[in-house]
Design an enzyme around this catalytic site. Sequence first.
Site, PDB file in Angstrom:
ATOM      1  N   SER A  65     -10.177   0.115   3.439  1.00 22.54           N
ATOM      2  CA  SER A  65      -9.439  -0.191   5.078  1.00 22.54           C
ATOM      3  C   SER A  65      -8.812   1.212   5.426  1.00 22.54           C
ATOM      4  CB  SER A  65      -8.331  -1.055   4.877  1.00 22.54           C
ATOM      5  OG  SER A  65      -8.856  -2.466   4.646  1.00 22.54           O
ATOM      6  N   ARG A  67       0.816  -1.192  -0.039  1.00 21.62           N
ATOM      7  CA  ARG A  67      -0.112   0.001   0.088  1.00 21.62           C
ATOM      8  C   ARG A  67       0.853   1.275   0.028  1.00 21.62           C
ATOM      9  NH1 ARG A  67      -1.872  -3.343  -1.434  1.00 21.62           N
ATOM     10  NH2 ARG A  67      -3.488  -4.709  -0.655  1.00 21.62           N
ATOM     11  N   GLU A  90      -3.769   3.848   6.437  1.00 20.79           N
ATOM     12  CA  GLU A  90      -3.616   3.650   4.832  1.00 20.79           C
ATOM     13  C   GLU A  90      -4.234   4.768   4.191  1.00 20.79           C
ATOM     14  OE1 GLU A  90      -4.805  -0.349   3.723  1.00 20.79           O
ATOM     15  OE2 GLU A  90      -5.569   0.502   1.687  1.00 20.79           O
TER      16      GLU A  90
HETATM   17  C1  LIG Z   1     -15.263   0.523  -0.601  1.00 17.36           C
HETATM   18  C2  LIG Z   1     -13.793   0.472  -0.837  1.00 17.36           C
HETATM   19  C3  LIG Z   1     -12.764  -0.575  -1.073  1.00 17.36           C
HETATM   20  C4  LIG Z   1     -11.585  -0.468  -1.190  1.00 17.36           C
HETATM   21  N1  LIG Z   1     -10.752  -1.757  -1.262  1.00 17.36           N
HETATM   22  C5  LIG Z   1      -9.331  -1.401  -1.486  1.00 17.36           C
HETATM   23  C6  LIG Z   1      -8.804  -2.936  -1.707  1.00 17.36           C
HETATM   24  O1  LIG Z   1      -9.201  -3.815  -1.632  1.00 17.36           O
HETATM   25  N2  LIG Z   1      -7.425  -2.802  -1.753  1.00 17.36           N
HETATM   26  C7  LIG Z   1      -6.701  -1.419  -1.691  1.00 17.36           C
HETATM   27  O2  LIG Z   1      -5.392  -1.571  -2.216  1.00 17.36           O
HETATM   28  N3  LIG Z   1      -7.459  -0.233  -1.710  1.00 17.36           N
HETATM   29  C8  LIG Z   1      -8.663  -0.368  -1.293  1.00 17.36           C
HETATM   30  N4  LIG Z   1      -9.490   0.757  -1.304  1.00 17.36           N
HETATM   31  C9  LIG Z   1      -8.720   2.025  -1.318  1.00 17.36           C
HETATM   32  C10 LIG Z   1      -8.503   2.863  -2.723  1.00 17.36           C
HETATM   33  O3  LIG Z   1      -9.459   2.456  -3.427  1.00 17.36           O
HETATM   34  C11 LIG Z   1      -7.107   2.563  -3.031  1.00 17.36           C
HETATM   35  O4  LIG Z   1      -6.057   3.141  -2.515  1.00 17.36           O
HETATM   36  C12 LIG Z   1      -7.121   3.259  -4.861  1.00 17.36           C
HETATM   37  O5  LIG Z   1      -6.132   2.601  -5.261  1.00 17.36           O
HETATM   38  C13 LIG Z   1      -6.954   4.715  -4.437  1.00 17.36           C
HETATM   39  O6  LIG Z   1      -6.921   5.414  -5.781  1.00 17.36           O
HETATM   40  P1  LIG Z   1      -7.590   6.809  -6.165  1.00 17.36           P
HETATM   41  O7  LIG Z   1      -7.489   6.898  -7.677  1.00 17.36           O
HETATM   42  O8  LIG Z   1      -8.965   6.738  -5.643  1.00 17.36           O
HETATM   43  O9  LIG Z   1      -6.734   7.841  -5.268  1.00 17.36           O
HETATM   44  P2  LIG Z   1      -6.912   8.753  -4.420  1.00 17.36           P
HETATM   45  O10 LIG Z   1      -7.797   8.711  -3.150  1.00 17.36           O
HETATM   46  O11 LIG Z   1      -7.594  10.078  -5.240  1.00 17.36           O
HETATM   47  O12 LIG Z   1      -5.483   9.512  -4.165  1.00 17.36           O
HETATM   48  C14 LIG Z   1      -4.737   8.839  -3.304  1.00 17.36           C
HETATM   49  C15 LIG Z   1      -3.132   9.340  -3.463  1.00 17.36           C
HETATM   50  O13 LIG Z   1      -2.833   9.161  -4.815  1.00 17.36           O
HETATM   51  C16 LIG Z   1      -2.438  10.303  -5.183  1.00 17.36           C
HETATM   52  N5  LIG Z   1      -2.562  10.151  -6.598  1.00 17.36           N
HETATM   53  C17 LIG Z   1      -3.865   9.783  -7.487  1.00 17.36           C
HETATM   54  N6  LIG Z   1      -3.691   9.962  -8.736  1.00 17.36           N
HETATM   55  C18 LIG Z   1      -2.375  10.448  -8.988  1.00 17.36           C
HETATM   56  C19 LIG Z   1      -1.794  10.397 -10.214  1.00 17.36           C
HETATM   57  N7  LIG Z   1      -2.318  10.558 -11.369  1.00 17.36           N
HETATM   58  N8  LIG Z   1      -0.378  11.132  -9.910  1.00 17.36           N
HETATM   59  C20 LIG Z   1       0.129  11.465  -8.668  1.00 17.36           C
HETATM   60  N9  LIG Z   1      -0.680  11.301  -7.461  1.00 17.36           N
HETATM   61  C21 LIG Z   1      -1.895  10.512  -7.807  1.00 17.36           C
HETATM   62  C22 LIG Z   1      -3.150  11.197  -4.711  1.00 17.36           C
HETATM   63  O14 LIG Z   1      -2.657  12.598  -4.584  1.00 17.36           O
HETATM   64  C23 LIG Z   1      -3.059  10.733  -3.201  1.00 17.36           C
HETATM   65  O15 LIG Z   1      -1.888  11.162  -2.533  1.00 17.36           O
HETATM   66  C24 LIG Z   1     -10.563   0.923  -1.109  1.00 17.36           C
HETATM   67  C25 LIG Z   1     -11.745   1.816  -1.030  1.00 17.36           C
HETATM   68  C26 LIG Z   1     -13.028   1.918  -1.100  1.00 17.36           C
HETATM   69  C27 LIG Z   1     -13.696   3.181  -0.669  1.00 17.36           C
END
Ligand SMILES: Cc1cc2nc3c(=O)[nH]c(=O)nc-3n(C[C@H](O)[C@H](O)[C@H](O)COP(=O)(O)OP(=O)(O)OC[C@H]3O[C@@H](n4cnc5c(N)ncnc54)[C@H](O)[C@@H]3O)c2cc1C
Length: 311
Positions: free
Chosen positions: A224, A175, A295
């Site tokens: 999480s 992560r 996380e």
């Molecule tokens: C219901 C639910 C279930 C989930 N299950 C899982 C799971 O099973 N496994 C898991 O690992 N995670 C899980 N997550 C957490 C989440 O979905 C992941 O961490 C996901 O990869 C985050 O992606 P995001 O685009 O939403 O990032 P954001 O939340 O928008 O951003 C997260 C970080 O990434 C950075 N970021 C995003 N895009 C870029 C880019 N293009 N360039 C540079 N930085 C960037 C942001 O600045 C920030 O620092 C879950 C979340 C929810 C709500």
Amino acid sequence: MECPFPPPPPLPGSLAEGVPLASRTTWRIGGRARWLATFKDVVDLLWFWTRLDPLTPRFVLGGGSNLLINDEGFGGVVLDLTSGLNRIQVEESPASVLSVQAGALTRTLAHTARRLGLGGAEFLAGIPGSIGGAVVMNAGAHGREMKDILIDAQLLDPQGRQHSLTPDALAMSYRQSRIPPGWLVLSARLRLTPEDPERIRQTMQRYNRHRLAAQPVGQPSAGSTFKNPVAAPPAWQLIEAAGLRDASIGQARVSSKHCNFFVNMGQATATDMRQLVGKVRDAVFDHSGIRLESEVEYLGRLGLEPMVRYC
Ligand SMILES: Cc1cc2nc3c(=O)[nH]c(=O)nc-3n(C[C@H](O)[C@H](O)[C@H](O)COP(=O)(O)OP(=O)(O)OC[C@H]3O[C@@H](n4cnc5c(N)ncnc54)[C@H](O)[C@@H]3O)c2cc1C
């Protein structure tokens, strides 16, 4: 609103002021962005990125699914890649390599791969968010994570130079990754494996059934809240053992279905959620001596900050 740093350059039609951010996160929490920039393509993004004053705080927002945004909002410019930089392309040779722009949704990628008869991305079907966020977080589930399928990611440094980095160079581990501060993920190349689409569909269905049974799907959360500690019981067990199933502060609550999911009961503020995270973390430490690590990231007024600090 006061503006102590240079405003971003005008980006015709796609730079908006005072934009609410709560609806752009899965927790449905947070204030407004001073500016929000969206882009129609990479050329548009590069133009903006290279003209943005280094003093102006910037934050790249993906799907907002791993993020708590503070109640006052973000005082700089939020860059949203999800509407314009979301192309998924099959590389001509070999045909099992997909080139995916950072704003593409992980779920869309997983289902596109299924239709193409490419296996290996099934685990992404149930993970919300964007490919950029999945690379940054090294998102994973069901024993697979992003670094297992990533060939390389294309990144933009603050000066607008492009770099291609492998998972090793990005130091991707559980992560997390080590993307230099101020860099942006533009796209990723993923290596998948030819497979029967029907088998891929069945695997996705199995994963989905598991999520529906174990997680409060349908309630606003960020997945999480804490990472699972190394060589210790998983975070949810530690939280349950500390007696915090169903604990709440304001409208922020520990889910009764999965203790490591904290849910917004409707009107939770970032302050409620942050206090709940701190309360749970302290109670787990008092009960088990284990320090849980968040996380989920916390976006403060001018950039990322620790979710809660240890005193
Ligand atoms: C219901 C639910 C279930 C989930 N299950 C899982 C799971 O099973 N496994 C898991 O690992 N995670 C899980 N997550 C957490 C989440 O979905 C992941 O961490 C996901 O990869 C985050 O992606 P995001 O685009 O939403 O990032 P954001 O939340 O928008 O951003 C997260 C970080 O990434 C950075 N970021 C995003 N895009 C870029 C880019 N293009 N360039 C540079 N930085 C960037 C942001 O600045 C920030 O620092 C879950 C979340 C929810 C709500």
